[in-house]
Write a protein that holds these residues in place. Sequence first.
Motif, PDB file in Angstrom:
ATOM      1  N   SER A 235       0.824  -1.210   0.000  1.00 29.34           N
ATOM      2  CA  SER A 235       0.000   0.000   0.000  1.00 29.34           C
ATOM      3  C   SER A 235       0.857   1.259   0.000  1.00 29.34           C
ATOM      4  O   SER A 235       0.568   2.232  -0.702  1.00 29.34           O
ATOM      5  CB  SER A 235      -0.937   0.010   1.209  1.00 29.34           C
ATOM      6  N   GLU A 238       2.765   2.116  -3.476  1.00 31.13           N
ATOM      7  CA  GLU A 238       1.947   2.203  -4.686  1.00 31.13           C
ATOM      8  C   GLU A 238       2.481   3.334  -5.584  1.00 31.13           C
ATOM      9  O   GLU A 238       2.561   4.493  -5.168  1.00 31.13           O
ATOM     10  CB  GLU A 238       0.485   2.464  -4.317  1.00 31.13           C
ATOM     11  N   TRP A 240       1.265   5.075  -7.940  1.00 32.62           N
ATOM     12  CA  TRP A 240       0.394   6.197  -8.260  1.00 32.62           C
ATOM     13  C   TRP A 240       0.160   7.123  -7.074  1.00 32.62           C
ATOM     14  O   TRP A 240      -0.227   8.275  -7.273  1.00 32.62           O
ATOM     15  CB  TRP A 240      -0.943   5.683  -8.796  1.00 32.62           C
ATOM     16  N   THR A 241       0.365   6.650  -5.879  1.00 35.65           N
ATOM     17  CA  THR A 241       0.130   7.491  -4.701  1.00 35.65           C
ATOM     18  C   THR A 241       1.422   7.877  -3.983  1.00 35.65           C
ATOM     19  O   THR A 241       1.443   8.859  -3.254  1.00 35.65           O
ATOM     20  CB  THR A 241      -0.795   6.765  -3.699  1.00 35.65           C
ATOM     21  N   ASN A 242       2.491   7.117  -4.175  1.00 36.65           N
ATOM     22  CA  ASN A 242       3.766   7.427  -3.519  1.00 36.65           C
ATOM     23  C   ASN A 242       4.906   7.125  -4.491  1.00 36.65           C
ATOM     24  O   ASN A 242       5.716   6.215  -4.270  1.00 36.65           O
ATOM     25  CB  ASN A 242       3.916   6.606  -2.236  1.00 36.65           C
ATOM     26  N   ASP A 278      -3.296   2.727 -14.399  1.00 39.97           N
ATOM     27  CA  ASP A 278      -4.056   3.467 -13.400  1.00 39.97           C
ATOM     28  C   ASP A 278      -4.783   2.451 -12.518  1.00 39.97           C
ATOM     29  O   ASP A 278      -5.546   1.628 -13.030  1.00 39.97           O
ATOM     30  CB  ASP A 278      -5.058   4.389 -14.097  1.00 39.97           C
TER      31      ASP A 278
END
Length: 752
Positions: A235, A238, A240-242, A278
């Motif tokens: 998590s 990831e 796309w987020t980190n 994505d």
Amino acid sequence: MAEKNTDATAGRKTTEPAKRSRAAKKKQRNPWVGRTLIGAVLLAILLPLGAFLAAYVMVDVPEPEELPTPQVSQIMASDSSTELARIVPPEGNRRQVSVEEIPDYVKNAVLAAEDREFYTNPGFSITGFTRAVIGQITGDASAGGGSTITQQYVKKTLVGDEHSYVRKARELVYSVKMTNEWSKDEILGAYLNTVYFGRNAYGVEAAAQAYFNKPVTELGPDEAAVLAASIQLPSQLEPWTNPEAAQARWSYVLDGMVEIGTLGAEERAALDYPETRDPATVSAYTEATGPNGLIKNQVMTELASVGITEDEVNTRGLIVTTTIDPEVQAATVEAVNANMEGQNDNLRTAAVSMEPDTGAVRGYYGGEDATGWDYANAGLQTGSTFKIFGLAAALQQGIPLSTLYDSGPVTIPGGITISNVGGGSCGYCSIGEALKFSHNTSFIRLQQDLENETQDTADMAHALGMATSLPGIPETLTENGDLPYEGIILGQYQSRPLDMSIALATLANEGVWHQPHFVERVETGSGEVLYEFQGQEGERRVSEAVANNLMYAMQPIADYSGGALDGGRISASKTGTTQLGDTGYNRDAWMVGTTPQLATSVWVGTEDNTPIFTPWGGNMYGAGLPTDIWKDILDDSLVDEPIEYFPDPEPINWGNGLSVSNGNAYVPPPVIYNPAPVAPVAPAPAPSESEEVAPAPEESLAPAPAPAPAPAPPETGGGNPAPEDDGGGGDEGGIEIAPGLVIPEIEIPALP
């Protein structure tokens, strides 16, 4: 003073011997202390070692194939390439692949990230394990972990992840023994198929799809490093987020590959962080959408019936090939969507198509909600479609289509008088003609002349394919275990759209029933065949003569109802409508019909048993929306198929010694029935709302019918432009049906 000193000296003199005594005793005890300490140390070593050895001997490490891994099973259409649904185990999305299929880049990237000494360690890392123990004792999480790939796999599959010394000890024992009994490649392959990579993806195959939308076999070193980097903290890493943390870990993995010699430094320097999908487009947990969800439910039920357990479905990565024809299914969904557009929002529909000569379900639509109510599998009142079963029973008892029946009002026990819609009548006309006009009165009289009356209608329906029980109905087509009421022939009792297609398929196949089925073949991901439907010869349920005569009688109805198939394709069909009590409104509308290649039933109703109306507010009938859907399904499904014909019916000779009953016995025709083929009749243009609808001209089904008044035109149903058939349900002429009378009104409870 002197005395005091002397006393002091004396005191010292008495103290020294005591000290020497204590020293001697202490010296004597020292060997025991040392021995005790040595013994304690030995015990500290030998006891755990002994416990380890005892545990090592006692534990049983399963063979690789005995340790099932939860993974996704697929439900495929009959072409074996169109995915209809996935069966996703609770643990998540996973597809097993063999270790040989996994590229070296992927294996080496994971080793660089998680266990660089994997091929040389005994299943655990001594330094890492020591750090982990210290961390447990001190509560210092920064002391580091010590789990090798083997330990991670053991924890996931055998001992769990409870935080305790006992669990850690068991993990150690299993890891060492697994290393001694499994090959390193077997352990690595099992781990790569088990480990979580984020994005709801378990195992490298699911991860490759989740991150790059490609199979694992096509991954390069840059992509392999992305997957390996995600294992540590899926998590938090990831992309796309980190992205910064994800790329830092990615670089660590690649540098590790260079360090252990599985990637060249120059090749490493040329790599850039690859683009990933994505996450919003990844639907690993989508089991099925829309109508396919209801197909999945049918498949799961059938798998259980042939002995394939839910555990096998969840752990063996099954590939289930169904009977669903992707072209027929697409035609079904398109026909429903196109015809339901602009209709009232509360309308619901169901459509089922079956192949007559195999029993294979080729198209199935029970609703748009993948997890909702399945209307194709729901018990519903069938209206006048049920007349075909009473007629089949009559044909089997020697009553031919040419038999003349009075179509005027008829009174049944209980003093109830039944008439036809709008008071229509054809006088004394053949029962074949009465089927086309759907005259209730003729069929009530026909049923009275059966040897066992209503029971014969029920028995014939069951023989042709009606379910003998439904949820909440232990016995169908019966009045609490007793004889059915007279209204059975008018569709008073509940049956399913699926059942109607089964019965039509049996009739279209000249009376031979085939086992209805959704599943053709089941195999594991490794190719082992667990089940394959064995084509059967079928069971004869009625004679060829009965089935072919009934198909003959039903051939004009599609034309008459505005549903003639394209290109003059022959069909045999029947419409039906049920009324909502004595409200004057309709509740269920049906069109059921078949060609030699495909039997299709269509139902339209509501989810809460409210009236069904056309968009302009008129009553809806079977000859309206259901017929439109039915026609489109068959036209599009069979567009590339040749036109086939039903066999010419053999004559059924009148007269088998039946006694006259209730003064309504059938009238023998002047000649023996010998039908000629029916030519297709082009449908007449739809009339305007203000016009009366007259029956389309057709060839008489009776060789020489007695003179009779012209049939009254059926009502247009409050603006319904298609010719109307009966209201069905035993309440054709607005008769009040009360409890205790022969044909009580049956209300279907609101569907969930």
